[in-house]
Design a protein around this motif. Structure first.
Motif, PDB file in Angstrom:
ATOM      1  N   ARG A 486       0.884  -1.085  -0.083  1.00 48.90           N
ATOM      2  CA  ARG A 486      -0.085  -0.074   0.044  1.00 48.90           C
ATOM      3  C   ARG A 486       0.843   1.356   0.161  1.00 48.90           C
ATOM      4  O   ARG A 486       0.627   2.260  -0.755  1.00 48.90           O
ATOM      5  CB  ARG A 486      -0.985   0.103   1.343  1.00 48.90           C
ATOM      6  CG  ARG A 486      -1.942  -0.863   1.084  1.00 48.90           C
ATOM      7  CD  ARG A 486      -3.008  -0.548   2.089  1.00 48.90           C
ATOM      8  NE  ARG A 486      -2.687  -0.950   3.335  1.00 48.90           N
ATOM      9  CZ  ARG A 486      -2.919  -1.993   4.208  1.00 48.90           C
ATOM     10  NH1 ARG A 486      -3.393  -2.991   3.603  1.00 48.90           N
ATOM     11  NH2 ARG A 486      -2.430  -1.907   5.197  1.00 48.90           N
ATOM     12  N   GLY A 487       2.162   1.194   0.915  1.00 48.06           N
ATOM     13  CA  GLY A 487       2.855   2.508   0.607  1.00 48.06           C
ATOM     14  C   GLY A 487       3.452   2.605  -0.576  1.00 48.06           C
ATOM     15  O   GLY A 487       3.726   3.886  -0.914  1.00 48.06           O
ATOM     16  N   PHE A 488       3.403   1.675  -1.537  1.00 47.37           N
ATOM     17  CA  PHE A 488       3.839   2.148  -3.033  1.00 47.37           C
ATOM     18  C   PHE A 488       2.610   2.345  -3.930  1.00 47.37           C
ATOM     19  O   PHE A 488       2.874   2.618  -5.035  1.00 47.37           O
ATOM     20  CB  PHE A 488       4.605   0.732  -3.509  1.00 47.37           C
ATOM     21  CG  PHE A 488       6.010   1.000  -3.238  1.00 47.37           C
ATOM     22  CD1 PHE A 488       7.143   1.853  -3.309  1.00 47.37           C
ATOM     23  CD2 PHE A 488       6.288  -0.002  -2.055  1.00 47.37           C
ATOM     24  CE1 PHE A 488       8.159   1.995  -2.885  1.00 47.37           C
ATOM     25  CE2 PHE A 488       7.715  -0.320  -1.622  1.00 47.37           C
ATOM     26  CZ  PHE A 488       8.772   0.949  -2.024  1.00 47.37           C
ATOM     27  N   GLY A 489       1.371   2.245  -3.353  1.00 52.64           N
ATOM     28  CA  GLY A 489       0.062   2.534  -4.084  1.00 52.64           C
ATOM     29  C   GLY A 489      -0.369   1.189  -4.875  1.00 52.64           C
ATOM     30  O   GLY A 489      -1.040   1.147  -5.675  1.00 52.64           O
ATOM     31  N   ALA A 490       0.223  -0.008  -4.220  1.00 52.05           N
ATOM     32  CA  ALA A 490      -0.200  -1.160  -4.997  1.00 52.05           C
ATOM     33  C   ALA A 490      -1.265  -2.041  -3.961  1.00 52.05           C
ATOM     34  O   ALA A 490      -1.517  -1.621  -2.759  1.00 52.05           O
ATOM     35  CB  ALA A 490       1.101  -2.189  -5.136  1.00 52.05           C
ATOM     36  N   GLU A 491      -2.011  -2.816  -4.378  1.00 57.97           N
ATOM     37  CA  GLU A 491      -2.567  -3.994  -3.618  1.00 57.97           C
ATOM     38  C   GLU A 491      -1.538  -4.806  -2.900  1.00 57.97           C
ATOM     39  O   GLU A 491      -0.625  -5.220  -3.441  1.00 57.97           O
ATOM     40  CB  GLU A 491      -3.500  -4.455  -4.561  1.00 57.97           C
ATOM     41  CG  GLU A 491      -4.701  -3.792  -4.928  1.00 57.97           C
ATOM     42  CD  GLU A 491      -5.638  -3.217  -3.892  1.00 57.97           C
ATOM     43  OE1 GLU A 491      -6.031  -3.880  -2.788  1.00 57.97           O
ATOM     44  OE2 GLU A 491      -5.903  -1.976  -3.740  1.00 57.97           O
ATOM     45  N   GLY A 492      -2.138  -5.124  -1.672  1.00 57.12           N
ATOM     46  CA  GLY A 492      -1.126  -6.188  -0.854  1.00 57.12           C
ATOM     47  C   GLY A 492      -2.099  -7.275   0.077  1.00 57.12           C
ATOM     48  O   GLY A 492      -3.070  -6.831   0.422  1.00 57.12           O
ATOM     49  N   VAL A 493      -1.610  -8.505  -0.308  1.00 56.38           N
ATOM     50  CA  VAL A 493      -2.361  -9.319   0.713  1.00 56.38           C
ATOM     51  C   VAL A 493      -1.307 -10.516   1.005  1.00 56.38           C
ATOM     52  O   VAL A 493      -0.456 -10.995   0.391  1.00 56.38           O
ATOM     53  CB  VAL A 493      -3.701 -10.059  -0.238  1.00 56.38           C
ATOM     54  CG1 VAL A 493      -3.279 -10.744  -1.503  1.00 56.38           C
ATOM     55  CG2 VAL A 493      -4.417 -10.991   0.644  1.00 56.38           C
TER      56      VAL A 493
END
Length: 536
Positions: A486-493
Motif C-alpha cells: 500500500r505504501g507504494f500504491g499497490a494492492e497487498g495481501v
C-alpha cells in the motif's frame, strides 16, 4: 542537421524500441528531450540495475535491443549487475553511460570512473560517442548487440558530444540490413541426417539459439518427426508447449535427468549455449551431434560434429528429410515428468512451495507471462510452472541474479501490454527490487508479484544444512507485506493456505492494479527436493 542525441533517438525508435529506462544524470537530459520530441517514453527507475534488467528483458522478448542509461560514476557502477545479466543471459541491450566532456574527464577526479574499462568484460563492444562518426557507431552497435549470441553494447557519452551536429555519410549504413538466409544444402546435411536416422532413441536438448532464430515451431516439428523427447534449458521453457506429450522438462544439471538421457542412443543439441548449463563436466558418454547458429567455443558439450547455420532453416530441413522415429519419446517423457512430480511432492506442515505453484498455474490464464527470481524457490517454479509459448518464461539463468523478477516483469509488460504478467520471487529477491513497485504503479504497468515468503535466504540455508552447518545469517522475516504494498500504491495481501492463494490470484487477474501476494510457505522440504533433483 541532426544532433548526435537525435541520431541516437531515431535509431532506437527505428529498431523497434520506443522507450528508454534508467536513472538519468545531467548529461542525459538532451537525449531525454530528443526522445520526448519523438513521442518516446522515458521510464524512471529507482535503481540502475533494475533498469538494465527491464530493458534486457524487452530485448529478450522482442529481439529489438532494450535501451538503458545511467549517470556517470555511481550510476554506471550500480548498473553493472544488470549489464552482467544481459551478457550472461544473452539479451540485446544498449547501455548508455554519461561522461564528463574530455577536458574535465582528463583533469578531474571526482565521480570519474573508466566506464569502458569497467564494462569491457561484460559487453560485446564499447565505445565513446563521437559526433563525427555517430551514424557508423550506431549501425555497428545495433548489429553487434543482436547478432548471435546477443548481448550488451555500451556508449560512453561525453557531455561535449550530445548537441554537436552528427557527421554525414555519402551513403549511411542501414541500421539493421535485411538478412536473407539461404536454404541449407540438403547434401551438406547428409552426415547429421544419417546419424539421426541410425538412432532408435534420439533425445533433443534445446537451448537459447532456438529462440534467437525463432525456430520453436521447427523444434516441435523435428521432435514429432523423430518421436523424440525434448529437454529444454530454463530459458527455453515453452519453446515446445509444456503440455505437449514429447515435452520432458528442463535441464537443471541434476541426477534425475540422467536416467532419461542415458536411455537414449543419440543426443541432438539445438542452439545449446554452454552458459545455460551447470558448471560441471558433461556427464554423458553417448554420442552427441549439434546444430548451432554460432560456433561453440567453450568445449563444454562434446559434440562429434557441429552443423552451423540458421536454426529455423536447418531444423525445418531435418524435420522434412529425417526418417520417422520409433516412438519412444512420449512414454519416456511422461516417465520423466512423473519422476519429477514425485521427487517434488515432499511432506509439508503448511502451504508448500510446490502446491503454491500448482495453484498459480491452475488459476492464472494460459497466456500468462511469468518471470522468476533466483533462489531456492526457483527450482520449484521451473519445474511446476508450465509455459506454452517461447519467451513466456523469463529468468536470470546465466547470471542467476537475485532481484530479477520484478524488473523482468515490467519489461514483459511493456512487450505484452495486453497479457497478464506474474513475477515469482522469494522474499530476499523481492526486497532487492522492492522500489520498482513504485515504478510499476507510476508507469501503469500492472503486474502480479507472488512472493514465496519462507522468512530466509532459503538456498543458503539449504547449503548450510547439507554441509552440516547450523542456520546462521540467513533470516529475513517480519515483513508487513500489505502495508509495504500500500505504501507504494499497490494492492497487498498475505495468504497462508491454498484457498486464500486461489482467491487472491482470482482477484488479481481481474484487476489492472499492481498486486503483491505474499504466500507464507513451508520450505522444510527444500533439502529433500534438491537432493532428489540436483547435485549441490
Amino acid at each position: 542537421m541532426a544532433t548526435t542525441v537525435e541520431v541516437l533517438a531515431d535509431a532506437f525508435k527505428e529498431s523497434g524500441t520506443n522507450f528508454i529506462v534508467g536513472h538519468p544524470g545531467g548529461e542525459s537530459v538532451e537525449l531525454m528531450e530528443a526522445a520526448r520530441q519523438r513521442d518516446m517514453r522515458f521510464i524512471l527507475m529507482k535503481q540502475e540495475v533494475a533498469g538494465a534488467m527491464m530493458a534486457a528483458t524487452w530485448g529478450d522478448i522482442t529481439g529489438a535491443p532494450g535501451v538503458c542509461l545511467s549517470t556517470r560514476g555511481p550510476g554506471a557502477a550500480n548498473m553493472v549487475n544488470g549489464v552482467a545479466h544481459a551478457s550472461l543471459d544473452r539479451a540485446p541491450l544498449i547501455v548508455l553511460t554519461d561522461r564528463y566532456s574530455t577536458p574535465e574527464h582528463e583533469t578531474g577526479l571526482r565521480q570519474r570512473i573508466d566506464h569502458l574499462a569497467m564494462m569491457a568484460p561484460l559487453v560485446k563492444w564499447g565505445t565513446t560517442l563521437d559526433a563525427r562518426v555517430v551514424r557508423t557507431q550506431v549501425a555497428r552497435a545495433m548489429r553487434t548487440t543482436t547478432a548471435p549470441a546477443p548481448g550488451p553494447v555500451q556508449f560512453d557519452i561525453p557531455q561535449s558530444e550530445t548537441k554537436k551536429e552528427a557527421g554525414e555519410l555519402k551513403m549511411a549504413p542501414p541500421l539493421m540490413p535485411d538478412a536473407a538466409y539461404a536454404e541449407p544444402d540438403r547434401a551438406g546435411l547428409k552426415r547429421i541426417k544419417d546419424k539421426i536416422d541410425a538412432a532408435s532413441k534420439p533425445i533433443l536438448l534445446a537451448g537459447m539459439g532456438i529462440l534467437w532464430d525463432r525456430a520453436s515451431d521447427e523444434l516441435v516439428a523435428l521432435a514429432e518427426r523423430l518421436g523424440a523427447p525434448v529437454l529444454t534449458t530454463s530459458k527455453v521453457k515453452g519453446a515446445i508447449p509444456e503440455d505437449h506429450p514429447l515435452r520432458a522438462g528442463c535441464i537443471i544439471g541434476g541426477l534425475i535427468e540422467r536416467k532419461l538421457v542415458n536411455e537414449a542412443d543419440l543426443i541432438i543439441t539445438l542452439g545449446l549455449d554452454g552458459i545455460e548449463l551447470q558448471p560441471k563436466p558433461w556427464p554423458y558418454t553417448l554420442p552427441v551431434v549439434a546444430l548451432s547458429n554460432t560456433m561453440t567455443l567453450e568445449a563444454l558439450v562434446p559434440a562429434e560434429f557441429e552443423v552451423l547455420g540458421n536454426l529455423k532453416s536447418l531444423v525445418h530441413a531435418l524435420a522434412e528429410d529425417c526418417v520417422e522415429g520409433q516412438g519412444w519419446g512420449e512414454p519416456a517423457a511422461k516417465t520423466f515428468r512423473d519422476d519429477v512430480v514425485q521427487a517434488l511432492n515432499t511432506p509439508s506442515k503448511g502451504l508448500s512451495p510446490q502446491r503454491a505453484m500448482e495453484v498459480c498455474r491452475a488459476v492464472l490464464p494460459r497466456d500468462t507471462i511469468a518471470t522468476c527470481d533466483a533462489g531456492a524457490s526457483r527450482l520449484l517454479v521451473v519445474q511446476k510452472w508450465q509455459s506454452y509459448g517461447p519467451r513466456e518464461f523469463l529468468t536470470s539463468n546465466g547470471l542467476g541474479s537475485m532481484g530479477y523478477a520484478v524488473p523482468g516483469a515490467l519489461g514483459a509488460r511493456m512487450a505484452h501490454p495486453d497479457r497478464p504478467v506474474v513475477a515469482f520471487t522469494g522474499d530476499g529477491g523481492f526486497m532487492m527490487a522492492v522500489a520498482e513497485l513504485q515504478t510499476a504503479v507510476r508507469e501503469k504497468l500492472p503486474i502480479t508479484v507472488v512472493v514465496l515468503d519462507d522468512e530466509e535466504i532459503g538456498l543458503i540455508r539449504i547449503k548450510q544444512e547439507i554441509k552440516g552447518i547450523g542456520k546462521y545469517g540467513v533470516g529475513i522475516g517480519g515483513m508487513d507485506w500489505e502495508s509495504l504494498a500500500r505504501g507504494f500504491g499497490a494492492e497487498g495481501v498475505t495468504v497462508h493456505t491454498e484457498n486464500e492463494l486461489q482467491d487472491a490470484l482470482s482477484k488479481a487477474k481481474h484487476t489492472e492494479q499492481v498486486t503483491v501476494i505474499a504466500a507464507k510457505i513451508d520450505g522444510s522440504g527444500y533439502v529433500d527436493q534438491f537432493n532428489a533433483l540436483r547435485e549441490l
